[in-house]
Design an enzyme around this catalytic site. Structure first.
Site, short mmCIF file in Angstrom:
data_model
loop_
_atom_site.label_atom_id
_atom_site.label_comp_id
_atom_site.label_asym_id
_atom_site.label_seq_id
_atom_site.Cartn_x
_atom_site.Cartn_y
_atom_site.Cartn_z
N LYS A 58 -74.88 3.22 37.79
CA LYS A 58 -73.82 2.58 36.94
C LYS A 58 -74.32 1.00 36.46
O LYS A 58 -74.09 0.46 35.39
CB LYS A 58 -72.54 2.54 37.68
CG LYS A 58 -71.78 3.65 37.84
CD LYS A 58 -70.25 3.21 38.08
CE LYS A 58 -69.43 4.65 38.31
NZ LYS A 58 -68.25 4.37 38.51
N LYS A 113 -74.29 15.30 34.87
CA LYS A 113 -72.82 15.48 35.11
C LYS A 113 -71.79 15.54 34.19
O LYS A 113 -72.15 14.59 33.36
CB LYS A 113 -72.71 14.51 36.42
CG LYS A 113 -71.41 14.68 37.24
CD LYS A 113 -71.10 13.30 38.14
CE LYS A 113 -70.58 12.46 37.77
NZ LYS A 113 -70.16 11.36 38.50
N LYS A 129 -66.30 11.48 32.31
CA LYS A 129 -65.40 10.71 31.65
C LYS A 129 -66.02 9.72 30.65
O LYS A 129 -65.71 9.23 29.45
CB LYS A 129 -64.55 9.87 32.35
CG LYS A 129 -63.49 10.52 33.58
CD LYS A 129 -63.12 9.43 34.53
CE LYS A 129 -62.48 10.05 35.43
NZ LYS A 129 -61.94 9.19 36.50
P1 AMP Z 1 -64.21 9.85 39.97
O1 AMP Z 1 -63.48 10.27 38.34
O2 AMP Z 1 -65.52 9.22 39.67
O3 AMP Z 1 -63.06 8.80 40.40
O4 AMP Z 1 -64.24 11.07 40.53
C1 AMP Z 1 -63.09 11.64 41.32
C2 AMP Z 1 -63.30 12.84 41.91
O5 AMP Z 1 -63.85 13.98 41.06
C3 AMP Z 1 -64.39 12.99 42.92
O6 AMP Z 1 -64.41 13.64 44.14
C4 AMP Z 1 -65.76 13.47 42.32
O7 AMP Z 1 -66.74 13.74 43.09
C5 AMP Z 1 -65.25 14.33 41.53
N1 AMP Z 1 -65.81 14.76 40.14
C6 AMP Z 1 -66.10 13.90 39.26
N2 AMP Z 1 -66.93 14.38 38.02
C7 AMP Z 1 -67.39 15.69 38.79
C8 AMP Z 1 -68.17 16.66 38.04
N3 AMP Z 1 -68.80 16.69 37.16
N4 AMP Z 1 -68.16 17.92 38.92
C9 AMP Z 1 -67.68 18.04 40.33
N5 AMP Z 1 -66.83 17.07 40.62
C10 AMP Z 1 -66.70 15.78 40.01
#
Ligand code: AMP
Ligand code: TRP
Length: 344
Positions: A114, A206, A209
């Site tokens: 990041k 990955k 967003k």
């Molecule tokens: P965040 O959007 O970074 O707050 O992520 C929220 C949750 O979604 C966390 O548990 C992440 O590990 C999961 N997550 C985000 N992107 C992915 C992805 N591409 N595949 C699987 N889990 C994800």
């Protein structure tokens, strides 16, 4: 010593949620609500470690709350709340900043990704992000944390912080609580075929967003036509689908689409591999589209309906914050007394 089982997880309110968030995290949250005490947090304090437009942060906080509800979380059974409304998170995070070691933070791959090349210009908050995350979990002495694979390293750090606190303050813990361990070692719950959903444009990245291309991801609120178009255009290779797990070596896009299918269908990946062995992508993509649309449509309809009533979402968060603060109060008070703060 044993700790009462408690589940905690969080999602950042930073943009539209993707299929990765849904399959890797949010949809699984509902699996725990009947058997565990669960807290699901909208981590707005984590979000601002990278600048967020205030109006968007506000809207996205309600958006993640709506996604929790649309995925089937019942606010009566779970504590659904936003992080900044419960001051104990920030108080605990400061204490943990003083327990965690700079060397531990320097190993965090998410910070490196990041912060990018210009690390000098990253916020100090982004650097200590993992100790706030440990504070989220341990402020409730949570024992189980359902997350996607990318959070594994942060969970390991939370375990290290718990252990170091228990060790460094051992004598005070015994005096204050008559036990040897104050914090549990929280366990990550990372399982299933969608722990790492990859980009539709590049199977080695990955699904995120923050990817500049909207075609790289399926968003939780995409309509049926958009989902169909994104799957049709998803990157593949010229070979038909393989018949065994080893056939995916060097074919990350094929593996990702099969994993997404398995997760949506809630079937083991190998069963899906068997069914589509030898199938052309054009055929497989039709089935995948149908499955994705039929699984996601009810969720995205509900999401849109909930987002239209921000007053209701705010009520859910306010009530959740009250319940979370009540659970946190004795734990943060004990923590302060253990550390030696006067007045706790
Ligand atoms: P965040 O959007 O970074 O707050 O992520 C929220 C949750 O979604 C966390 O548990 C992440 O590990 C999961 N997550 C985000 N992107 C992915 C992805 N591409 N595949 C699987 N889990 C994800
Ligand atoms: N860091 C997590 C992510 O980006 C979000 C998060 C913050 C979290 N606090 C948490 C997840 C506590 C689980 C438990 O995905």
């Amino acid at each position: 010593m044993s700790f009462a089982e408690r589940v905690f997880s969080g999602v950042q309110p930073t943009g539209t949620l993707t299929l990765g968030n849904y399959l890797g995290a949010i949809r699984r949250f509902a699996d725990f609500q009947d058997s565990y005490e669960c807290l699901y947090c909208v981590v707005d304090m984590h979000a601002i470690t990278v600048f967020q437009d205030p109006k968007e942060l506000h809207r996205n906080t309600l958006g993640v709350t709506a996604a929790y509800l649309a995925a089937g979380l019942d606010p009566a059974k779970n504590i659904i709340f936003n992080q900044s409304q419960v001051a104990a998170h920030a108080e605990m995070a400061w204490i943990f900043n003083c327990v965690t070691r700079i060397g531990w933070l320097n190993r965090m791959t998410q910070f490196k990704e990041k912060a990018g090349k210009n690390r000098e210009n990253a916020s100090a908050g982004l650097y200590v992000y993992p100790s706030l995350m440990a504070a989220d979990i341990l402020t409730y002495k949570a024992t189980h944390v359902p997350v996607g694979e990318d959070q594994k390293q942060h969970l390991e750090l939370a375990r290290d912080i718990a252990q170091k606190f228990n060790h460094d303050y051992g004598d005070a813990i015994r005096t204050q609580t008559n036990t040897d361990e104050f914090f549990p070692q929280p366990e990550p719950l990372i399982e299933g075929p969608a722990m790492r959903v990859m980009s539709l444009r590049d199977g080695t990245k990955k699904m995120s967003k923050s990817d500049p291309s909207d075609m790289s991801r399926i968003n939780m609120d995409d309509d049926a036509d958009t989902i169909a178009q994104k799957i049709r255009k998803a990157k593949t290779d010229p070979e038909p689908l393989p018949g065994e797990a080893t056939g995916f070596i060097g074919r990350p896009e094929a593996e990702n689409l099969i994993g997404i299918y398995a997760a949506l269908a809630q079937e083991p990946k190998l069963a899906v591999v068997d069914r589509f062995a030898g199938t052309q992508f054009s055929e497989f993509k039709k089935d995948l589209t149908e499955l994705a649309v039929s699984t996601l449509a009810p969720v995205s309809d509900e999401l849109r309906r909930l987002k239209a009533d921000p007053g209701h979402l705010e009520t859910v968060l306010n009530e959740g914050a009250g319940r979370a603060a009540a659970l946190a109060a004795p734990i943060i008070a004990d923590t302060k007394a253990i550390v030696g703060f006067v007045g706790a």
